[in-house]
Design a protein around this motif. Structure first.
Motif, mmCIF file in Angstrom:
data_model
loop_
_atom_site.group_PDB
_atom_site.id
_atom_site.type_symbol
_atom_site.label_atom_id
_atom_site.label_comp_id
_atom_site.label_asym_id
_atom_site.label_seq_id
_atom_site.Cartn_x
_atom_site.Cartn_y
_atom_site.Cartn_z
ATOM 1 N N MET A 1 0.843 -1.191 0.000
ATOM 2 C CA MET A 1 0.000 0.000 0.000
ATOM 3 C C MET A 1 0.878 1.240 0.000
ATOM 4 S SD MET A 1 -1.323 0.021 3.927
ATOM 5 C CE MET A 1 -1.532 -1.757 3.860
ATOM 6 N N ARG A 2 0.285 2.393 -0.293
ATOM 7 C CA ARG A 2 1.040 3.639 -0.381
ATOM 8 C C ARG A 2 0.931 4.402 0.933
ATOM 9 N NH1 ARG A 2 0.837 5.389 -6.208
ATOM 10 N NH2 ARG A 2 0.347 3.491 -7.326
ATOM 11 N N PRO A 3 1.962 5.146 1.318
ATOM 12 C CA PRO A 3 1.882 5.959 2.520
ATOM 13 C C PRO A 3 0.711 6.942 2.428
ATOM 14 C CG PRO A 3 4.137 5.873 1.697
ATOM 15 C CD PRO A 3 3.276 5.250 0.655
ATOM 16 N N GLY A 4 -0.087 7.016 3.471
ATOM 17 C CA GLY A 4 -1.200 7.956 3.496
ATOM 18 C C GLY A 4 -2.476 7.443 2.893
ATOM 19 N N ASP A 5 -2.459 6.228 2.275
ATOM 20 C CA ASP A 5 -3.668 5.699 1.655
ATOM 21 C C ASP A 5 -4.767 5.398 2.670
ATOM 22 O OD1 ASP A 5 -2.488 5.831 -0.784
ATOM 23 O OD2 ASP A 5 -2.209 3.679 -1.044
ATOM 24 N N VAL A 102 -4.204 -0.719 -2.834
ATOM 25 C CA VAL A 102 -4.485 0.655 -2.433
ATOM 26 C C VAL A 102 -5.556 0.618 -1.345
ATOM 27 C CG1 VAL A 102 -5.358 2.888 -3.203
ATOM 28 C CG2 VAL A 102 -3.932 1.522 -4.738
ATOM 29 N N ARG A 103 -5.218 1.140 -0.182
ATOM 30 C CA ARG A 103 -6.177 1.163 0.921
ATOM 31 C C ARG A 103 -7.141 2.338 0.776
ATOM 32 N NH1 ARG A 103 -5.887 -1.900 5.352
ATOM 33 N NH2 ARG A 103 -6.799 -0.288 6.672
ATOM 34 N N PHE A 104 -8.323 2.161 1.347
ATOM 35 C CA PHE A 104 -9.310 3.242 1.289
ATOM 36 C C PHE A 104 -10.051 3.372 2.618
ATOM 37 C CE2 PHE A 104 -11.468 -0.599 -0.319
ATOM 38 C CZ PHE A 104 -12.620 -0.640 0.460
#
Length: 413
Positions: A1-5, A102-104
């Protein structure tokens, strides 16, 4: 995942609805991370010209972009060019085919639709086309040389528009479709017969109540064979038999699916925090019940409604649907929604092909269609279809004789 996702609003689908939703989030003051996932190479844009002006080489897509290409970077909306494999509801992330998930925090599904394939021998021959993406329209235009022969399979809106555009490009068109008239399943027999007359006058050969059972050719398509035994010579074919909602990423996730993603009036799915809009959304409408609408106006307006619902609960999507179709110099416009009706009332002259038709069920006006009757119901409040929309919104039971009388102001009914 991406930082801040972790706190991100993720838009899955980078078409018209996805782009409008991202823009609306920023316009409504959302300052958190917004990520949009899509596999198409172009920025989000409206698709109507692909079967009309863009296909004919009369217009570029620059005027149909949802936002200028540099808007996304300037407004900190990250475009992720990738194909989504699955939505992991429990993990609150979108799994991608060739990248990290990708987290949401909240997710909006705007995946749209996938063209239905014609499952017949020869359907994969070169010069047998479908139309959904820019590359499809480019390929059809390249093959549509003046004097060429084309078979169009299906005469819904895309098929009818492609048949018209190819004819305007001096291609000889034969259209094969299962019904009695073009657009009959949406507009009914009376309007379908009018549209058949328009296409026939322009030189399109209409092969009704038939279907293509195979394509033949040596290295490229050369003919289409129909169930009734017709052999239709062609240098290209365009298959336009509709779309299915793109929901593969949601199978087995717990998100309710039935002819698309089921959403309530607030555009939220059965899973809190996950929303849907556009072609993929089967929404609960206060007037029409459960419907799924595959038109530009709905993609734009429902995406706005969904974005607002994601930011503040309670908003309800109550748009009285409209759409349009340009074929040759003729313009079809439609307001409301009717799949069944027991009375069709005509105002105007069918012989002149300038009419408004009204669809009633049990006395209630459900929808209206206009052919070459003037203004745009989206912007002209004096337009007859705009007035019909107001009648539909209040579930009016107008006198059919008054509907047919051109001297009667619809707003007084």
């Amino acid at each position: 995942m991406r930082p801040g996702d972790e706190g991100a609003i993720v838009v899955l689908g980078a078409g018209m609805a996805g782009g409008v939703a991202a823009r609306t989030l920023r316009e409504e003051g959302h300052e958190g991370p917004v990520l949009m996932i899509g596999h198409e190479p172009t920025p989000p844009f409206g698709r109507p010209p692909l079967s009309k002006t863009y296909l004919r080489g009369e217009e570029t897509l620059s005027g149909w972009l949802v936002s200028p290409e540099d808007w996304y970077e300037q407004n900190k909306v990250e475009l992720i060019r990738a194909t989504a494999a699955r939505v992991d509801v429990a993990g609150r992330q979108v799994e991608l085919d060739a990248a990290r998930p990708v987290r949401f925090a909240k997710l909006l599904i705007t995946t749209g639709g996938v063209n239905r394939r014609l499952d017949v021998p020869g359907a994969d021959l070169p010069s047998v086309f479908q139309l959904r993406a820019v590359a499809d329209s480019d390929a059809i235009r390249q093959a549509a040389r003046p004097g060429a022969r084309a078979v169009v399979v299906g005469m819904g809106f895309i098929g009818s528009e492609v048949a018209a555009s190819l004819t305007q490009m001096h291609v000889q068109v034969t259209a094969v479709f299962p019904g009695a008239w073009p657009l009959e399943s949406v507009l009914g027999a009376e309007m379908g017969e009018l549209m058949a007359g328009i296409h026939g006058d322009e030189g399109v050969e209409l092969v009704a109540r038939d279907q293509v059972v195979r394509f033949e050719g040596a290295g490229r398509v050369e003919r289409a064979i129909t169930r009734e035994g017709r052999e239709l010579a062609c240098e290209l074919a365009v298959v336009a038999i509709g779309i299915r909602p793109e929901v593969d990423q949601l199978e087995g996730t717990g998100v309710a699916i039935d002819n698309g993603v089921l959403v309530g009036a607030d555009c939220q799915t059965s899973v809190p925090g996950i929303f849907a809009a556009g072609d993929v959304a089967n929404h609960l409408h206060p007037l029409f019940g459960r419907i799924r609408v595959e038109h530009y106006n709905n993609a734009e307006k429902q995406a706005k409604a969904a974005a607002r619902s994601m930011l503040r609960s309670g908003d309800s999507y109550q748009y009285v649907h409209t759409f349009w179709s340009d074929q040759y110099e003729h313009k079809l416009e439609y307001v409301g929604h009717a799949r069944r009706w027991d009375l069709f009332v005509v105002r105007g002259s069918a012989n002149d092909r300038k009419i408004v038709g009204f669809y009633l069920m049990d006395g209630v006006l459900k929808a209206a269609v206009g052919l070459d009757r003037g203004g745009d119901p989206e912007i002209d409040e004096q337009d007859e279809l705009a007035a019909a929309g107001r009648l539909i919104a209040r579930q009016a039971r107008p006198d059919p004789r008054a509907l047919a009388d051109e001297e009667v102001d619809l707003d007084r009914l």
